[in-house]
Design a protein around this motif. Structure first.
Motif, PDB file in Angstrom:
ATOM      1  N   VAL A  52       0.848  -1.207   0.000  1.00 45.61           N
ATOM      2  CA  VAL A  52       0.000   0.000   0.000  1.00 45.61           C
ATOM      3  C   VAL A  52       0.875   1.246   0.000  1.00 45.61           C
ATOM      4  CG1 VAL A  52      -1.584   1.355   1.421  1.00 45.61           C
ATOM      5  CG2 VAL A  52      -2.029  -1.063   1.026  1.00 45.61           C
ATOM      6  N   GLU A  53       1.929   1.199   0.888  1.00 47.09           N
ATOM      7  CA  GLU A  53       2.805   2.358   0.972  1.00 47.09           C
ATOM      8  C   GLU A  53       3.532   2.580  -0.373  1.00 47.09           C
ATOM      9  OE1 GLU A  53       4.620   2.799   4.681  1.00 47.09           O
ATOM     10  OE2 GLU A  53       5.422   4.769   4.174  1.00 47.09           O
ATOM     11  N   GLY A  54       3.926   1.456  -0.989  1.00 46.99           N
ATOM     12  CA  GLY A  54       4.571   1.525  -2.316  1.00 46.99           C
ATOM     13  C   GLY A  54       3.651   2.177  -3.343  1.00 46.99           C
ATOM     14  N   ARG A  55       2.366   1.803  -3.313  1.00 41.38           N
ATOM     15  CA  ARG A  55       1.393   2.354  -4.254  1.00 41.38           C
ATOM     16  C   ARG A  55       1.259   3.861  -4.071  1.00 41.38           C
ATOM     17  NH1 ARG A  55      -0.883   1.041  -8.660  1.00 41.38           N
ATOM     18  NH2 ARG A  55      -2.776   2.095  -7.969  1.00 41.38           N
ATOM     19  N   LEU A  56       1.290   4.271  -2.776  1.00 40.42           N
ATOM     20  CA  LEU A  56       1.186   5.712  -2.495  1.00 40.42           C
ATOM     21  C   LEU A  56       2.372   6.458  -3.090  1.00 40.42           C
ATOM     22  CD1 LEU A  56      -0.133   5.903   1.202  1.00 40.42           C
ATOM     23  CD2 LEU A  56      -1.258   6.778  -0.838  1.00 40.42           C
ATOM     24  N   HIS A  57       3.589   5.874  -2.922  1.00 42.78           N
ATOM     25  CA  HIS A  57       4.802   6.524  -3.461  1.00 42.78           C
ATOM     26  C   HIS A  57       4.704   6.614  -4.966  1.00 42.78           C
ATOM     27  CE1 HIS A  57       6.425   6.718   0.413  1.00 42.78           C
ATOM     28  NE2 HIS A  57       6.800   5.413   0.536  1.00 42.78           N
ATOM     29  N   ARG A  58       4.270   5.490  -5.549  1.00 41.86           N
ATOM     30  CA  ARG A  58       4.211   5.480  -7.016  1.00 41.86           C
ATOM     31  C   ARG A  58       3.188   6.467  -7.541  1.00 41.86           C
ATOM     32  NH1 ARG A  58       3.030  -0.070  -8.069  1.00 41.86           N
ATOM     33  NH2 ARG A  58       3.969  -0.636  -6.106  1.00 41.86           N
ATOM     34  N   ALA A  59       2.165   6.723  -6.734  1.00 44.27           N
ATOM     35  CA  ALA A  59       1.143   7.664  -7.185  1.00 44.27           C
ATOM     36  C   ALA A  59       1.537   9.103  -6.893  1.00 44.27           C
ATOM     37  CB  ALA A  59      -0.173   7.331  -6.512  1.00 44.27           C
ATOM     38  N   GLY A  60       2.807   9.272  -6.401  1.00 39.83           N
ATOM     39  CA  GLY A  60       3.300  10.630  -6.177  1.00 39.83           C
ATOM     40  C   GLY A  60       3.031  11.137  -4.774  1.00 39.83           C
ATOM     41  N   ASP A  61       2.996  10.239  -3.835  1.00 42.70           N
ATOM     42  CA  ASP A  61       2.843  10.592  -2.430  1.00 42.70           C
ATOM     43  C   ASP A  61       1.616  11.462  -2.119  1.00 42.70           C
ATOM     44  OD1 ASP A  61       4.989   9.060  -1.882  1.00 42.70           O
ATOM     45  OD2 ASP A  61       6.307  10.701  -1.208  1.00 42.70           O
ATOM     46  N   PRO A  62       0.427  11.048  -2.573  1.00 41.08           N
ATOM     47  CA  PRO A  62      -0.732  11.861  -2.186  1.00 41.08           C
ATOM     48  C   PRO A  62      -1.020  11.663  -0.674  1.00 41.08           C
ATOM     49  CG  PRO A  62      -1.464   9.874  -3.308  1.00 41.08           C
ATOM     50  CD  PRO A  62       0.019   9.845  -3.336  1.00 41.08           C
ATOM     51  N   HIS A  63      -1.257  12.776   0.011  1.00 39.19           N
ATOM     52  CA  HIS A  63      -1.470  12.703   1.465  1.00 39.19           C
ATOM     53  C   HIS A  63      -2.840  12.073   1.741  1.00 39.19           C
ATOM     54  CE1 HIS A  63      -1.902  13.895   5.622  1.00 39.19           C
ATOM     55  NE2 HIS A  63      -0.574  14.145   5.620  1.00 39.19           N
ATOM     56  N   PRO A  64      -2.936  11.112   2.645  1.00 40.65           N
ATOM     57  CA  PRO A  64      -4.232  10.474   2.903  1.00 40.65           C
ATOM     58  C   PRO A  64      -5.264  11.454   3.437  1.00 40.65           C
ATOM     59  CG  PRO A  64      -2.442   9.332   4.030  1.00 40.65           C
ATOM     60  CD  PRO A  64      -1.862  10.582   3.471  1.00 40.65           C
ATOM     61  N   GLY A  65      -4.746  12.606   3.929  1.00 39.41           N
ATOM     62  CA  GLY A  65      -5.672  13.623   4.426  1.00 39.41           C
ATOM     63  C   GLY A  65      -6.380  14.342   3.284  1.00 39.41           C
ATOM     64  N   THR A  66      -5.833  14.195   2.103  1.00 41.43           N
ATOM     65  CA  THR A  66      -6.438  14.887   0.957  1.00 41.43           C
ATOM     66  C   THR A  66      -7.426  13.947   0.277  1.00 41.43           C
ATOM     67  OG1 THR A  66      -4.795  14.079  -0.588  1.00 41.43           O
ATOM     68  CG2 THR A  66      -4.288  16.152   0.539  1.00 41.43           C
ATOM     69  N   ALA A  67      -8.259  14.545  -0.523  1.00 37.66           N
ATOM     70  CA  ALA A  67      -9.295  13.755  -1.212  1.00 37.66           C
ATOM     71  C   ALA A  67      -8.670  12.718  -2.127  1.00 37.66           C
ATOM     72  CB  ALA A  67     -10.203  14.690  -2.030  1.00 37.66           C
ATOM     73  N   ALA A  68      -7.568  13.101  -2.817  1.00 36.53           N
ATOM     74  CA  ALA A  68      -6.923  12.175  -3.758  1.00 36.53           C
ATOM     75  C   ALA A  68      -6.330  10.985  -3.018  1.00 36.53           C
ATOM     76  CB  ALA A  68      -5.835  12.923  -4.526  1.00 36.53           C
ATOM     77  N   GLY A  69      -5.627  11.303  -1.895  1.00 36.63           N
ATOM     78  CA  GLY A  69      -5.005  10.238  -1.095  1.00 36.63           C
ATOM     79  C   GLY A  69      -6.066   9.278  -0.569  1.00 36.63           C
ATOM     80  N   ALA A  70      -7.136   9.869  -0.027  1.00 34.81           N
ATOM     81  CA  ALA A  70      -8.195   9.038   0.564  1.00 34.81           C
ATOM     82  C   ALA A  70      -8.830   8.158  -0.500  1.00 34.81           C
ATOM     83  CB  ALA A  70      -9.261   9.935   1.205  1.00 34.81           C
TER      84      ALA A  70
END
Ligand code: ADP
Length: 469
Positions: A52-70
């Motif tokens: 999951v963390e890898g996917r977040l990095h690959r997606a450009g580190d969207p913050h989970p607090g933001t709509a995109a991250g969530a």
């Protein structure tokens, strides 16, 4: 026997059931915390959280607090069929893919947990649906620590039950059934081994109740408790038999001893009526004999009555302080004339002052009289009869000794029995009640009586009484 068997089998069944329940609870708990399953699941979640963390990095580190991250996290959770949490640096859950725990403190929900390799750690949460197992690791976005990301899965309660019934229930039930069969056999064996010998005791008791006094139970069958019961029962039967025999003998004795003087009285009275006693002298002789025999009867019935009352505890005994020495020596004086006539010497020895005892003077006089009467009866001319009273410790001791013919060893244990006479041919008018009365009176005073004697060497009757404290 059936009842014993039923009780045993019920008890065994209850024990087996309890054991099975306890075993199931223990196995269930073991299954629940089965370390191997736990490790496998944790390992699995550990890879997933890393992914999951890898996917977040690959997606450009969207913050989970933001709509995109969530959105990305929600999408990952749906695809992997997992629950994903984001916990901020303060330990508050800020994102929950199941949208239930947001705003709650992650630590307060935690039931248990522990550290894993590479900064990861695991935790368990109990909910109504079952146990949630999570693996979390620090979330680093743009080189900054942004709390933790956790991936979890539900281990439903029903899953545990299913595993339990699939793997352990069968063998447990089999073991229970086998135990039940074995305990049934055991119960049958035990109930047989107890019930059968017990039945013999019951049969013996029934026979005894029906009047067969010789009925006895076998003493070498069954467990020790039953043997003990059989022995006790037999001892009781022995006593009942002995008592009945003694009673029969007693009645026979009474009848016999009443008959002899009665026959004599009848005979002489008849002679008087018929005029067979022609002259004055023989009439006087007949009257004299009738008088003596009647006296003997009166003595005997009085003795029997006394004995019956003493044995029943119905005789009222006074308890006043008295000087046993003075009493005994005074009684001895009353036999002096008779003793002189028989050529027997009388002596009384007692210390000048004796501690008092509590007793009934009239009954104690009867005791001394009976002993002196015997001593004089069984001591030949030139003999000696002595009374000796002493105080030892907290006792008073009264000895009546004679230098007479003595008592044979085989008679010694019986002379205090009712109607016992060592040699009925001797002793003249004695009926064998004197010593029985002596023993009853002495015992009623809390004392004891013993005898020492050897044929040809005289006899010593030793009486002990508690002194007045
Ligand atoms: P009895 O009226 O026959 O004397 P007891 O009960 O007084 O009855 O005594 C029982 C038996 O004990 C007597 O028959 C006698 O054989 C024996 N006995 C009692 N006292 C003496 C004694 N001093 N010397 C020898 N024998 C005795």
């Amino acid at each position: 026997m059936k009842r014993l068997f039923t009780r045993l089998i019920t008890a065994f069944g209850a024990v087996i059931l309890l054991t099975l329940v306890a075993l199931s609870v223990a196995l269930f708990a073991l299954l629940r915390h089965d370390p191997l399953t736990q490790r496998l699941l944790t390992l699995h979640l550990s890879t997933q959280v890393r992914a999951v963390e890898g996917r977040l990095h690959r997606a450009g580190d969207p913050h989970p607090g933001t709509a995109a991250g969530a959105m990305l996290l929600r999408e990952l959770a749906r695809r992997e069929d997992r629950r994903i949490l984001w916990i901020d640096n303060g330990g508050i859950i800020r994102f929950d893919s199941a949208a239930r725990w947001e705003g709650k403190s992650a630590d307060t929900l935690l039931v248990r947990g522990g550290a894993l390799h590479g900064g990861q750690h695991w935790g368990e949460y109990e909910t109504d649906e079952g146990t949630w197992l999570f693996v979390a690791e620090p979330l680093v976005l743009h080189r900054r620590r942004e709390g933790e990301i956790a991936v979890g899965m539900l281990i439903p309660r029903t899953a545990l039950l299913r595993r339990f019934s699939a793997t352990l229930l069968g063998p447990l039930l089999q073991a229970g059934a086998l135990a039940m069969v074995l305990s049934g056999a055991l119960a049958l064996f035990i109930s047989r081994s107890i019930a059968q010998p017990l039945q013999r005791v019951v049969e013996a008791a029934q026979a005894l109740a029906a009047g067969d006094l010789s009925a006895r139970a076998p003493e070498d069958h069954g467990p020790e408790e039953v043997r003990h019961l059989a022995r006790t029962f037999n001892a009781m039967s022995d006593r009942i038999q002995a008592t009945q025999e003694a009673q029969r003998a007693f009645l026979a004795n009474v009848a016999h001893d009443l008959r002899t003087p009665l026959t004599s009285i009848q005979g002489f009275a008849q002679a008087l009526i018929d005029g067979a006693a022609a002259d004055e002298a023989s009439r006087l002789q007949a009257a004299q004999t009738i008088y003596e025999e009647a006296q003997r009867l009166e003595k005997m019935t009085t003795a029997l009555l006394d004995l019956a009352r003493l044995e029943a505890g119905a005789m009222h005994l006074e308890s006043v302080p008295l000087d046993l020495g003075a009493l005994a020596c005074a009684r001895l004086e009353r036999f002096r004339l008779q003793a002189e006539a028989q050529g027997i010497e009388l002596r009384c020895e007692r210390p000048p002052s004796l501690p008092p005892m509590a007793g009934d003077a009239a009954r104690l006089s009867q005791v001394v009289d009976n002993l002196l009467d015997n001593a004089l009866r069984y001591t030949p001319l030139g003999g000696e009869v002595t009374i000796e009273v002493t105080a030892t410790g907290d006792e008073l001791r009264l000895v009546v000794a004679d230098t007479g013919e003595g008592i044979p060893a085989e008679a010694l244990p019986h002379i205090f029995e009712r109607f016992y006479r060592a040699d009925p041919a001797r002793g003249g008018s004695g009926v064998g009640l004197g010593l029985a009365i002596v023993r009853e009176i002495v015992q009623a005073h809390g004392g004891s009586v013993a005898v020492e004697s050897a044929p040809g060497q005289g006899s010593r009757f030793i009486l002990r009484f508690p002194r007045l404290s």
